[in-house]
Design an enzyme around this catalytic site. Structure first.
Site, PDB file in Angstrom:
ATOM      1  N   HIS A  71    -129.010  35.648  44.402  1.00  0.00           N
ATOM      2  CA  HIS A  71    -129.366  34.845  43.243  1.00  0.00           C
ATOM      3  C   HIS A  71    -128.942  35.670  41.761  1.00  0.00           C
ATOM      4  CE1 HIS A  71    -132.850  37.414  42.254  1.00  0.00           C
ATOM      5  NE2 HIS A  71    -132.998  37.520  43.500  1.00  0.00           N
ATOM      6  N   CYS A  78    -133.912  40.864  47.694  1.00  0.00           N
ATOM      7  CA  CYS A  78    -132.785  39.820  47.419  1.00  0.00           C
ATOM      8  C   CYS A  78    -131.673  40.519  46.677  1.00  0.00           C
ATOM      9  CB  CYS A  78    -133.251  38.694  46.645  1.00  0.00           C
ATOM     10  SG  CYS A  78    -134.198  37.678  47.533  1.00  0.00           S
TER      11      CYS A  78
END
Length: 303
Positions: free
Chosen positions: A195, A211
Site C-alpha cells: 500500500h 505490511c
C-alpha cells in the site's frame, strides 16, 4: 537573535523542500537474457547545497537504508557540498523465477517482471519492523482497492494503548490521516497489503506493522499496471551471487534480518556462498569487510 532567525529560516527551507519533493516512478531495467542477473548501472551524485539523504532517496526512487548502507561515511542530514554519494541503482536479480512480483526483504526492494517484455520494474519498499516482520510467503494479488479504509487490528489497538494510553479509531476513512494512502493491493486473503502511505519517511526502512509500504507514485503505478491474481513471492535473500558472461564473479550482500523464522545463525556464510567464492584467499580478504558491514552494492571478485 540573528542566529535564531537563521536557524528558523534553515528549518523552514528544509520543510518546504520536503513538501515539494516528488519521487520518480519505477526504475525500469532491460533483462538481456535468462542467464544474466546483473541490471542497472552505478550512479554517482555530486552533492549540491540543500541535498540530504531523504530527498535523494525520493529523487532517485531508492530506499533510505540502502542509501545509508552504500554511503556510511556521510552524515545523512548534513551532506558536504561537492562530495559524492553512491546511488545504489545496480543490483543482481534475486534467485527465483522471473514472474510477477518478488519482494526481497533484506534489500527492501520490490521487483515486478513485465509479462510481455524482458523488463523488470524495481521499487524501494518499507517492511515490517523487528518483532512485526513481513511474512515470507508465496501468494497472489487477491484484491486491489482505491481509497481504502484503514481498520487497525486488535493487536495494533493493544500496542497503541500500551504506548499512548488511548485506542485508535475503529475505522479511518480515505484521506490525509489514512496510513494506507490512496491505493492498496492485498496479498491473497491475508491482512497484509502492499500500500501507499500518508508519511514521507519509512520507505526503504523497517517501519511498518508487517505490511509493505511504497511511495505514492510507485503504488499508483503498481495499482494501474498489475492485475489481480498476479503471483507474489516474499523472500529472504541477503546474499545474491552471479557468474556473468561465464567469467565475472559478482556478489551483493545486504544486512540480514535476524528475526525472520528462516534465519538461523549467520546466513551470510551459507554453503552456497562458500562454493561460489571458493578457496581463493584474496577473494575472502576482499569480502571480509563487506560481510562484517554489508553495503548492498555489487562487488566483483578480482585477483
Amino acid at each position: 537573535m540573528i542566529k535564531n532567525k537563521r536557524s528558523l529560516v534553515t528549518s523552514l527551507s528544509f520543510f518546504i523542500a520536503l513538501i515539494f519533493i516528488k519521487p520518480s516512478t519505477a526504475t525500469v531495467y532491460e533483462i538481456e537474457s535468462e542467464n544474466k542477473r546483473l541490471i542497472g548501472e552505478p550512479i554517482i551524485h555530486t552533492v549540491v547545497k540543500g541535498d540530504y539523504f531523504q530527498q535523494l532517496a525520493e529523487q532517485y526512487d531508492v530506499g533510505f537504508l540502502a542509501l545509508l548502507a552504500a554511503n556510511p561515511e556521510h552524515d545523512p542530514f548534513l551532506l558536504k557540498v561537492d562530495t559524492e554519494v553512491v546511488i545504489p541503482n545496480q543490483m543482481l536479480l534475486p534467485f527465483i523465477s522471473r514472474k510477477g512480483i518478488v519482494i526481497n526483504l533484506p534489500e527492501l526492494r520490490l521487483y515486478y517482471y513485465s509479462p510481455e517484455e524482458n523488463k523488470v520494474h524495481v521499487f524501494p519498499v518499507g517492511i515490517g519492523r523487528q518483532g512485526l516482520s513481513t511474512p515470507l510467503t508465496s501468494t497472489v494479488i487477491g484484491e486491489k482497492r482505491k481509497d481504502p479504509d484503514w481498520r487497525p487490528t486488535k493487536e495494533m489497538q493493544k500496542r497503541h494503548f500500551a504506548e499512548h494510553g488511548e485506542y485508535l479509531p475503529d475505522v479511518v476513512p480515505a484521506g490525509p490521516n489514512n496510513p494506507f494512502g490512496k491505493y492498496a493491493l492485498r496479498l491473497g486473503t491475508s491482512e497484509y497489503l502492499i500500500h501507499g502511505s500518508n508519511k514521507r519517511f519509512g520507505i526503504g526502512m523497517r517501519a511498518s506493522s508487517g505490511c509493505i509500504r511504497m511511495y505514492d507514485d510507485d503504488i499508483k503505478w503498481l495499482f494501474d499496471n498489475v492485475p489481480v491474481n498476479t503471483k507474489v513471492r516474499v523472500v529472504n535473500q541477503p546474499v545474491k551471487m552471479s557468474f556473468e558472461n561465464g567469467d565475472k564473479q559478482l556478489i551483493e550482500i545486504h544486512q540480514q534480518l535476524s528475526d525472520l523464522e528462516t534465519t538461523k545463525g549467520n546466513v551470510i556464510l551459507t554453503k552456497a556462498m562458500q562454493r561460489f567464492v571458493g578457496t581463493n584467499r584474496e577473494y575472502w580478504q576482499q569480502l571480509l569487510p563487506v560481510i562484517e558491514k554489508p553495503h548492498g552494492l555489487v562487488v566483483e571478485l578480482a585477483k
